[in-house]
Design an enzyme around this catalytic site. Structure first.
Site, PDB file in Angstrom:
ATOM      1  N   ARG A 123      37.577  25.387  52.957  1.00  0.00           N
ATOM      2  CA  ARG A 123      38.259  25.330  51.639  1.00  0.00           C
ATOM      3  C   ARG A 123      37.322  25.655  50.475  1.00  0.00           C
ATOM      4  O   ARG A 123      37.589  25.287  49.329  1.00  0.00           O
ATOM      5  CB  ARG A 123      38.940  23.989  51.419  1.00  0.00           C
ATOM      6  CG  ARG A 123      39.970  23.669  52.469  1.00  0.00           C
ATOM      7  CD  ARG A 123      41.041  22.721  51.963  1.00  0.00           C
ATOM      8  NE  ARG A 123      42.087  22.607  52.955  1.00  0.00           N
ATOM      9  CZ  ARG A 123      42.051  21.788  54.003  1.00  0.00           C
ATOM     10  NH1 ARG A 123      41.038  20.971  54.164  1.00  0.00           N
ATOM     11  NH2 ARG A 123      43.041  21.774  54.850  1.00  0.00           N
ATOM     12  N   LYS A 144      37.349  38.325  41.700  1.00  0.00           N
ATOM     13  CA  LYS A 144      38.393  38.833  42.592  1.00  0.00           C
ATOM     14  C   LYS A 144      37.737  39.131  43.932  1.00  0.00           C
ATOM     15  O   LYS A 144      36.843  39.979  44.014  1.00  0.00           O
ATOM     16  CB  LYS A 144      39.010  40.114  42.042  1.00  0.00           C
ATOM     17  CG  LYS A 144      40.087  39.881  41.012  1.00  0.00           C
ATOM     18  CD  LYS A 144      40.811  41.190  40.732  1.00  0.00           C
ATOM     19  CE  LYS A 144      41.899  40.993  39.708  1.00  0.00           C
ATOM     20  NZ  LYS A 144      42.547  42.281  39.370  1.00  0.00           N
ATOM     21  N   GLU A 186      33.773  53.976  38.274  1.00  0.00           N
ATOM     22  CA  GLU A 186      34.122  52.687  37.638  1.00  0.00           C
ATOM     23  C   GLU A 186      33.419  52.544  36.274  1.00  0.00           C
ATOM     24  O   GLU A 186      33.918  51.845  35.394  1.00  0.00           O
ATOM     25  CB  GLU A 186      33.777  51.503  38.556  1.00  0.00           C
ATOM     26  CG  GLU A 186      34.594  51.413  39.847  1.00  0.00           C
ATOM     27  CD  GLU A 186      36.015  50.842  39.675  1.00  0.00           C
ATOM     28  OE1 GLU A 186      36.603  50.938  38.587  1.00  0.00           O
ATOM     29  OE2 GLU A 186      36.543  50.317  40.684  1.00  0.00           O
ATOM     30  N   LYS A 228      33.557  44.600  31.404  1.00  0.00           N
ATOM     31  CA  LYS A 228      34.214  43.802  32.455  1.00  0.00           C
ATOM     32  C   LYS A 228      34.206  42.311  32.091  1.00  0.00           C
ATOM     33  O   LYS A 228      35.220  41.630  32.187  1.00  0.00           O
ATOM     34  CB  LYS A 228      33.496  44.034  33.788  1.00  0.00           C
ATOM     35  CG  LYS A 228      33.974  43.128  34.894  1.00  0.00           C
ATOM     36  CD  LYS A 228      34.800  43.826  35.911  1.00  0.00           C
ATOM     37  CE  LYS A 228      35.518  42.864  36.849  1.00  0.00           C
ATOM     38  NZ  LYS A 228      35.892  43.437  38.103  1.00  0.00           N
ATOM     39  N   GLU A 238      44.506  37.212  35.320  1.00  0.00           N
ATOM     40  CA  GLU A 238      45.403  38.353  35.136  1.00  0.00           C
ATOM     41  C   GLU A 238      46.832  37.907  34.842  1.00  0.00           C
ATOM     42  O   GLU A 238      47.801  38.388  35.428  1.00  0.00           O
ATOM     43  CB  GLU A 238      45.373  39.243  36.397  1.00  0.00           C
ATOM     44  CG  GLU A 238      45.730  40.686  36.099  1.00  0.00           C
ATOM     45  CD  GLU A 238      45.385  41.630  37.250  1.00  0.00           C
ATOM     46  OE1 GLU A 238      44.216  41.642  37.686  1.00  0.00           O
ATOM     47  OE2 GLU A 238      46.281  42.348  37.684  1.00  0.00           O
ATOM     48  N   ARG A 243      43.720  41.587  31.816  1.00  0.00           N
ATOM     49  CA  ARG A 243      42.909  41.979  32.967  1.00  0.00           C
ATOM     50  C   ARG A 243      43.545  43.131  33.754  1.00  0.00           C
ATOM     51  O   ARG A 243      42.848  43.906  34.402  1.00  0.00           O
ATOM     52  CB  ARG A 243      42.648  40.768  33.879  1.00  0.00           C
ATOM     53  CG  ARG A 243      41.669  41.123  34.982  1.00  0.00           C
ATOM     54  CD  ARG A 243      41.033  39.941  35.656  1.00  0.00           C
ATOM     55  NE  ARG A 243      40.115  40.433  36.684  1.00  0.00           N
ATOM     56  CZ  ARG A 243      39.258  39.697  37.345  1.00  0.00           C
ATOM     57  NH1 ARG A 243      39.174  38.411  37.101  1.00  0.00           N
ATOM     58  NH2 ARG A 243      38.465  40.244  38.249  1.00  0.00           N
ATOM     59  N   ASN A 247      42.638  47.685  35.984  1.00  0.00           N
ATOM     60  CA  ASN A 247      43.240  48.446  37.087  1.00  0.00           C
ATOM     61  C   ASN A 247      43.589  49.874  36.664  1.00  0.00           C
ATOM     62  O   ASN A 247      44.317  50.575  37.368  1.00  0.00           O
ATOM     63  CB  ASN A 247      44.478  47.711  37.592  1.00  0.00           C
ATOM     64  CG  ASN A 247      44.290  47.197  38.998  1.00  0.00           C
ATOM     65  OD1 ASN A 247      45.009  47.577  39.903  1.00  0.00           O
ATOM     66  ND2 ASN A 247      43.276  46.368  39.205  1.00  0.00           N
ATOM     67  N   HIS A 250      43.908  52.587  39.158  1.00  0.00           N
ATOM     68  CA  HIS A 250      43.890  51.936  40.472  1.00  0.00           C
ATOM     69  C   HIS A 250      45.253  51.894  41.161  1.00  0.00           C
ATOM     70  O   HIS A 250      45.302  51.681  42.369  1.00  0.00           O
ATOM     71  CB  HIS A 250      43.350  50.507  40.358  1.00  0.00           C
ATOM     72  CG  HIS A 250      41.858  50.438  40.214  1.00  0.00           C
ATOM     73  ND1 HIS A 250      41.175  51.060  39.197  1.00  0.00           N
ATOM     74  CD2 HIS A 250      40.909  49.805  40.970  1.00  0.00           C
ATOM     75  CE1 HIS A 250      39.870  50.806  39.325  1.00  0.00           C
ATOM     76  NE2 HIS A 250      39.681  50.053  40.392  1.00  0.00           N
ATOM     77  N   HIS A 254      44.396  52.950  44.628  1.00  0.00           N
ATOM     78  CA  HIS A 254      44.524  52.081  45.805  1.00  0.00           C
ATOM     79  C   HIS A 254      45.484  52.681  46.826  1.00  0.00           C
ATOM     80  O   HIS A 254      45.264  52.581  48.038  1.00  0.00           O
ATOM     81  CB  HIS A 254      45.024  50.688  45.394  1.00  0.00           C
ATOM     82  CG  HIS A 254      43.943  49.797  44.854  1.00  0.00           C
ATOM     83  ND1 HIS A 254      44.202  48.650  44.130  1.00  0.00           N
ATOM     84  CD2 HIS A 254      42.595  49.866  44.935  1.00  0.00           C
ATOM     85  CE1 HIS A 254      43.066  48.057  43.810  1.00  0.00           C
ATOM     86  NE2 HIS A 254      42.072  48.782  44.277  1.00  0.00           N
ATOM     87  N   HIS A 267      36.274  54.357  47.317  1.00  0.00           N
ATOM     88  CA  HIS A 267      36.993  53.665  46.243  1.00  0.00           C
ATOM     89  C   HIS A 267      36.851  54.402  44.903  1.00  0.00           C
ATOM     90  O   HIS A 267      37.836  54.669  44.222  1.00  0.00           O
ATOM     91  CB  HIS A 267      36.505  52.223  46.123  1.00  0.00           C
ATOM     92  CG  HIS A 267      37.213  51.449  45.046  1.00  0.00           C
ATOM     93  ND1 HIS A 267      38.541  51.094  45.139  1.00  0.00           N
ATOM     94  CD2 HIS A 267      36.786  51.001  43.837  1.00  0.00           C
ATOM     95  CE1 HIS A 267      38.899  50.442  44.041  1.00  0.00           C
ATOM     96  NE2 HIS A 267      37.854  50.366  43.234  1.00  0.00           N
TER      97      HIS A 267
END
Ligand code: NAD
Ligand code: GLY
Length: 361
Positions: A123, A144, A186, A228, A238, A243, A247, A250, A254, A267
């Site tokens: 956890r 993230k 990026e 960032k 987000e 936020r 993206n 993206h 993605h 990427h």
């Protein structure tokens, strides 16, 4: 030493940037009062481990930390639940407990994979990021962490921050040129979200950046990381419409990565394609001028990045992936769309606008 802090109340953490820092990680950990245990699990992958595992391991051991290592295959395919299960097995066998530390030594793949495991193992256990790619100026910040599902990129994940990030740009010396270019995509994304000055600065220094000039690259990374950090601090989970701007490029990017098969299109390459394709949607809406779109495309091309879909790929085949994007609301596809160079806004986008991209240049 450059130092930036991500200010998230009690979860605030530093990003320390210095050449050669990997050789001193142990000393830094000794100074950190939040670290109680004396056991560490050092996760890396084969190409990074070859150069940097031993310096990190010996630095930790000099600090009196007992180190267990696990080295996985390089590449995007390692961001999988199968890999998570295998690594958790190694951690249990090594007796890693909640007082132990997980260190993720590598690029965005190891950062995302290691961070995700740290977030779910017993956890949650403390973790430290040790990024080794240019792209990781983005991925190592902001909490993230995720692995991929074949149907959707980063679809199994958490928000989970490191205790600290120790970023050693000296590691870029061994980065393959294709990865240097991928990382720069990026940086361009961050510049596109930060007013005009950063974007035109990148354009003026593109040759120096590609040749990994220490000073220019250091400045680009710090500027990118500041963008960032500012956005993450404003909207950590987000939920406030801020936020999602990170993206940019993206939604399509993605989808390209997943449809091509993870690892086929890198990427940053996929993001570069996404920046131009999504830029065309913004142009179609009158949000971005033709001239600005061409400037973005030219900068990406000058970094040797692709800006069009792989020849056999069509938007129609990417649509199902976009329908599984995490930004969507009520089943509607959302994208961050540029409103000129330097600002963007999250908006719904129609299927027709996306499919029309196959006919647009
Ligand atoms: P990566 O970790 O796969 O590294 C790229 C390649 O370079 C790999 O082949 C690796 O073996 C090699 N490599 C890494 N460091 C090296 C070094 N110093 N010397 C020699 N070789 C080295 O990929 P990446 O581009 O760093 O990261 C991409 C990943 O990051 C994607 O999975 C993407 O989804 C994720 N990402 C996450 C976030 C986030 O906020 N969590 C943000 C952006 C990207
Ligand atoms: N890379 C997207 C984000 O950090 O939000």
């Amino acid at each position: 030493m450059k130092e930036l802090w991500v200010e998230l109340g009690p979860q605030r953490y530093p990003i320390r940037v210095e050449r050669g820092l990997l050789h001193h990680v142990g000393e830094w950990l000794l100074k950190d009062e939040r670290i109680k245990g004396k056991k560490a699990f050092l996760l890396s992958e084969i190409r990074v481990a070859e150069h940097y595992l031993e310096p990190v391991r010996s630095s930790l051991e000099r600090a009196g930390i007992e180190v267990y290592t696990k080295v996985v295959s390089a590449g995007e395919a390692s961001k999988s639940l199968t890999q998570v299960e295998e690594i958790v097995g190694a951690m249990l066998t090594a007796g890693i407990d909640r007082s132990s530390l997980l260190l993720a030594l590598g690029g965005g793949v190891i950062g995302d994979l290691g961070g995700f495991i740290a977030s779910v193992y017993m956890r949650g256990i403390p973790f430290i990021g040790l990024p080794t790619t240019i792209l990781a100026h983005d991925s190592s910040i902001g909490g993230k962490v995720a692995v991929n599902h074949p149907l959707a990129k980063n679809s199994i994940g958490s928000f989970y921050h490191p205790l600290a990030v120790y970023y050693d740009p000296g590691t870029f010396a061994t980065l393959p040129m294709r990865e240097v270019k991928s990382g720069l995509a990026e940086v361009v994304k961050h510049a596109l979200l930060a007013g005009k000055e950063f974007f035109y600065w990148l354009r003026a220094h593109s040759d120096a950046l590609l040749s990994l000039d220490g000073e220019e690259m250091g400045e680009a990374l710090i500027r990118g990381m500041r963008v960032k950090v500012r956005i993450v601090e404003a909207d950590e989970r987000e939920t406030a419409g801020v936020r999602e701007l990170l993206n940019l490029g993206h939604t399509i990017g993605h989808a390209v990565e997943a449809a091509a098969g993870y690892g086929e299109v890198l990427h940053g390459e996929a993001v570069a394609i996404g920046l131009v394709q999504e830029g065309r949607i913004a142009r179609g809406r009158g949000l971005l001028s033709e001239e600005e779109l061409n400037e973005i495309k030219d900068l990406l091309l000058s970094f040797g990045l692709p800006t069009e879909l792989p020849s056999e790929m069509r938007m129609e085949e990417l649509l199902p992936y976009m329908y599984r994007d995490k930004k969507n609301r009520d089943g509607k596809i959302r994208m961050a769309l540029l409103q000129g160079i330097g600002t963007a806004k999250g908006m719904e986008v129609t299927e027709e606008e996306i499919l029309a991209l196959d006919q647009t240049k």
